[in-house]
Design an enzyme around this catalytic site. Structure first.
Site, short mmCIF file in Angstrom:
data_model
loop_
_atom_site.label_atom_id
_atom_site.label_comp_id
_atom_site.label_asym_id
_atom_site.label_seq_id
_atom_site.Cartn_x
_atom_site.Cartn_y
_atom_site.Cartn_z
N GLY A 1 0.86 -1.19 0.00
CA GLY A 1 0.00 0.00 0.00
C GLY A 1 0.89 1.23 0.00
O GLY A 1 0.75 2.14 0.82
N ASP B 1 0.62 -1.54 -4.70
CA ASP B 1 -0.60 -0.78 -4.43
C ASP B 1 -1.58 -1.13 -5.54
O ASP B 1 -1.27 -1.93 -6.45
CB ASP B 1 -0.32 0.74 -4.38
CG ASP B 1 -1.31 1.51 -3.49
OD1 ASP B 1 -2.53 1.40 -3.75
OD2 ASP B 1 -0.89 2.19 -2.55
N PHE C 1 -4.66 -6.20 -1.80
CA PHE C 1 -4.26 -6.96 -0.62
C PHE C 1 -5.38 -7.75 0.04
O PHE C 1 -5.15 -8.47 1.00
CB PHE C 1 -3.46 -6.13 0.38
CG PHE C 1 -3.99 -4.76 0.76
CD1 PHE C 1 -5.30 -4.55 1.10
CD2 PHE C 1 -3.09 -3.69 0.83
CE1 PHE C 1 -5.74 -3.29 1.49
CE2 PHE C 1 -3.53 -2.42 1.21
CZ PHE C 1 -4.86 -2.22 1.54
N ARG D 1 2.50 1.25 6.27
CA ARG D 1 2.31 2.52 6.99
C ARG D 1 0.93 3.08 6.68
O ARG D 1 0.57 3.25 5.51
CB ARG D 1 3.38 3.54 6.56
CG ARG D 1 3.29 4.81 7.40
CD ARG D 1 4.35 5.80 7.03
NE ARG D 1 3.94 6.58 5.86
CZ ARG D 1 4.64 7.60 5.37
NH1 ARG D 1 5.79 7.94 5.93
NH2 ARG D 1 4.22 8.25 4.32
N HIS E 1 -4.80 0.90 9.85
CA HIS E 1 -5.78 1.80 10.49
C HIS E 1 -6.92 2.19 9.55
O HIS E 1 -7.92 2.72 9.99
CB HIS E 1 -5.08 3.05 11.06
CG HIS E 1 -4.71 4.09 10.04
ND1 HIS E 1 -4.40 5.39 10.39
CD2 HIS E 1 -4.58 4.03 8.69
CE1 HIS E 1 -4.11 6.08 9.29
NE2 HIS E 1 -4.20 5.28 8.26
C1 LIG Z 1 -3.70 5.76 3.89
S1 LIG Z 1 -2.91 5.35 2.40
C2 LIG Z 1 -1.27 5.01 2.98
C3 LIG Z 1 -0.27 5.08 1.90
C4 LIG Z 1 1.21 4.93 2.31
N1 LIG Z 1 1.50 3.66 2.93
C5 LIG Z 1 1.62 6.06 3.21
O1 LIG Z 1 1.86 5.85 4.39
O2 LIG Z 1 1.70 7.19 2.71
C6 LIG Z 1 -3.59 3.77 2.04
C7 LIG Z 1 -3.08 3.12 0.78
O3 LIG Z 1 -3.70 1.82 0.63
C8 LIG Z 1 -3.98 1.63 -0.75
N2 LIG Z 1 -5.03 0.62 -0.91
C9 LIG Z 1 -6.36 0.76 -0.64
N3 LIG Z 1 -7.01 -0.39 -0.93
C10 LIG Z 1 -6.08 -1.27 -1.39
C11 LIG Z 1 -6.16 -2.64 -1.82
N4 LIG Z 1 -7.30 -3.31 -1.85
N5 LIG Z 1 -5.00 -3.23 -2.21
C12 LIG Z 1 -3.81 -2.55 -2.18
N6 LIG Z 1 -3.69 -1.25 -1.77
C13 LIG Z 1 -4.82 -0.62 -1.38
C14 LIG Z 1 -4.40 3.01 -1.21
O4 LIG Z 1 -4.33 3.13 -2.61
C15 LIG Z 1 -3.41 3.91 -0.47
O5 LIG Z 1 -2.24 4.13 -1.20
#
Ligand SMILES: C[S@@+](CC[C@H](N)C(=O)[O-])C[C@H]1O[C@@H](n2cnc3c(N)ncnc32)[C@H](O)[C@@H]1O
Length: 443
Positions: A257, A280, A312, A327, A331
């Site tokens: 992610g 991602d 994921f 990260r 949450h």
């Molecule tokens: C709150 S952001 C955090 C991003 C990064 N880890 C950071 O700390 O800046 C959540 C991330 O999860 C990704 N995400 C949401 N659903 C997902 C999925 N089903 N599979 C993979 N990634 C996903 C979003 O695209 C986003 O980039």
């Protein structure tokens, strides 16, 4: 401790922690900032802010506790209910007031400013005065406003400003219907992402699905969100993990992610020996590759980084990496979804692998035996053990996660149970003074 002794002890903590913060600002020969500072201080965007944040956490917690002790109670509680700072911040962000003031370091009268930003001058002045009274913008003389170090955060070029905009514009819609979602039968007991308060509000405007479906609908919204994720990192000081985690002990890292490389671009630059896999959703990786091409082209040329699309919930990340770093991922999700993500990561792990969950870690406002904190910091008496208002952002962020995703920030015990249900054992806590990294291994 008698009442007066408690108040004296709080004053002592305020004095000592403020001096520690001043000393941090003065390192490197700079002056400490004041409310009148008009530029960022070099430490404002430093990657290692743990020492400053530890001092400020004590300072903010002890100041609020002292004020809540000594102010009339009706005064303190009405302050909770009538804080419209978010609405005023939303207005200046959306109308780009700070950008308009950039050419006028000595200040601009609201009658001219109001024409530049398209707002009525009397109303604009009242909004700016609310903020200036708390140190954001300077009212240089009556109705003449100028930027200062705090208002620079509301410039369109500011990533924390993007996050502030999400809160003021979007999350606030969820906050507004909190009571309804806690009492209407379909919502009250649900922890489904599409039953989150913001989604309740957006459904009335035609949204189907969850927050991330809403995000997919609009490229500008998506871009603002991913810039806001960089801003969230700046706010949490999460890049301190670059300095406080032993990255030299690992060779391969999978950023699960990864967004647009908010963490892994600085990681790649600071640790060229690391091989990094960014995973991602496919549409996010398109934006991510553009950002890496601009900000870290050498990592692409040397194949230090690879991009592999991942959902994921449906599949595991690439197998056998030394570190899986998540990260601000767990949450975002209620327990059922968070457990699926962790199980999928666990399937990819080998005995040498570690899983790093980097989020806020909530602690109750009542004191527990020190051993129960597993290395996380505890505030000294007579402060509330969780630092009270010194940690207010993590409790607010817990609400944000609820409003947006029906998810939550977790306590240490919550994370231990979640990990253990996925076959993972908590080994170590790295307390970074706001966020924390929980290191898990295979159980
Ligand atoms: C709150 S952001 C955090 C991003 C990064 N880890 C950071 O700390 O800046 C959540 C991330 O999860 C990704 N995400 C949401 N659903 C997902 C999925 N089903 N599979 C993979 N990634 C996903 C979003 O695209 C986003 O980039």
């Amino acid at each position: 401790m008698s009442g007066e002794a408690q108040l004296e002890a709080l004053l002592q903590i305020i004095n000592t922690s403020a001096r520690q913060a001043i000393a941090e600002y003065k390192k490197g020969g700079n002056d400490a900032p004041t409310i009148n500072s008009t530029e960022f201080h070099p430490i404002d965007f430093a990657t290692d802010t743990v020492a400053l944040k530890k001092a400020v956490r004590l300072l903010e917690g002890a100041c609020q506790q002292l004020c809540a002790s000594l102010a009339p109670p009706q005064h303190t509680v009405i302050n909770f209910a009538q804080s419209y700072d978010w609405a005023c911040t939303g207005v200046v962000l959306r109308t780009k007031v700070a950008d308009a003031l950039q050419k006028y370091p000595k200040g601009l009268h609201v009658s001219e400013l109001s024409q530049m930003v398209g707002l009525e001058k009397g109303k604009l002045s009242r909004v700016l005065r609310v903020l200036a009274s708390k140190g954001c913008f300077t009212e240089v003389e009556t109705d003449v406003f100028a930027n200062n170090r705090l208002s620079l955060i509301t410039l369109t070029s500011s990533n924390p400003g993007c996050l502030a905009r999400i809160h003021a514009q979007d999350v606030s819609q969820g906050a507004e219907v909190l009571y309804e979602t806690m009492t209407e039968p379909d919502y009250a007991s649900s922890y489904e992402p599409d039953k989150a308060p913001l989604i309740y509000a957006l459904k009335k405007k035609g949204l189907k699905g969850s927050f991330f479906d809403w995000m997919k609908e609009d490229a500008e919204r998506r871009e603002n969100y991913h810039r806001a994720m960089i801003g969230l990192g700046d706010i949490m000081g999460s890049l301190s993990v670059l300095h406080h985690y032993p990255w030299n002990e690992v060779k391969t890292v999978c950023d699960v992610g990864a967004s647009i490389g908010t963490f892994s671009i600085p990681l790649a630059k600071m640790y060229p020996h690391l091989k990094i896999t960014d995973q991602d959703l496919p549409e996010v990786l398109v934006q991510a590759k553009d950002v890496w091409t601009k900000d870290a082209p050498q990592a692409l040329q040397s194949s230090q980084v690879e991009f592999i699309a991942l959902n994921f919930f449906e599949e595991s990340p690439v197998k056998g990496k030394d570190a899986y770093y998540l990260r601000n991922i767990i949450h975002d999700w209620p327990d059922a979804e968070a457990a699926i993500i962790l199980r999928n990561v666990r399937k990819a792990m080998e005995p040498h692998s570690r899983l790093l969950i980097h989020d806020y870690v909530l602690t109750p406002a009542s004191r527990k035996p020190t051993a129960d904190y597993m290395g996380a910091d505890v505030a000294p008496e007579p402060m509330l053990p969780n630092f009270g208002a010194g940690n207010s952002r993590m409790y607010q962020q817990d609400l944000n996660m609820w409003f947006i995703h029906n998810a939550k920030e977790r306590t240490l015990d919550d994370s231990i149970s979640l990990g253990s249900a996925a076959g993972l054992r908590l080994e170590k806590v790295y307390d970074l003074a706001e966020s924390a990294v929980l290191e898990f291994k295979l159980a």
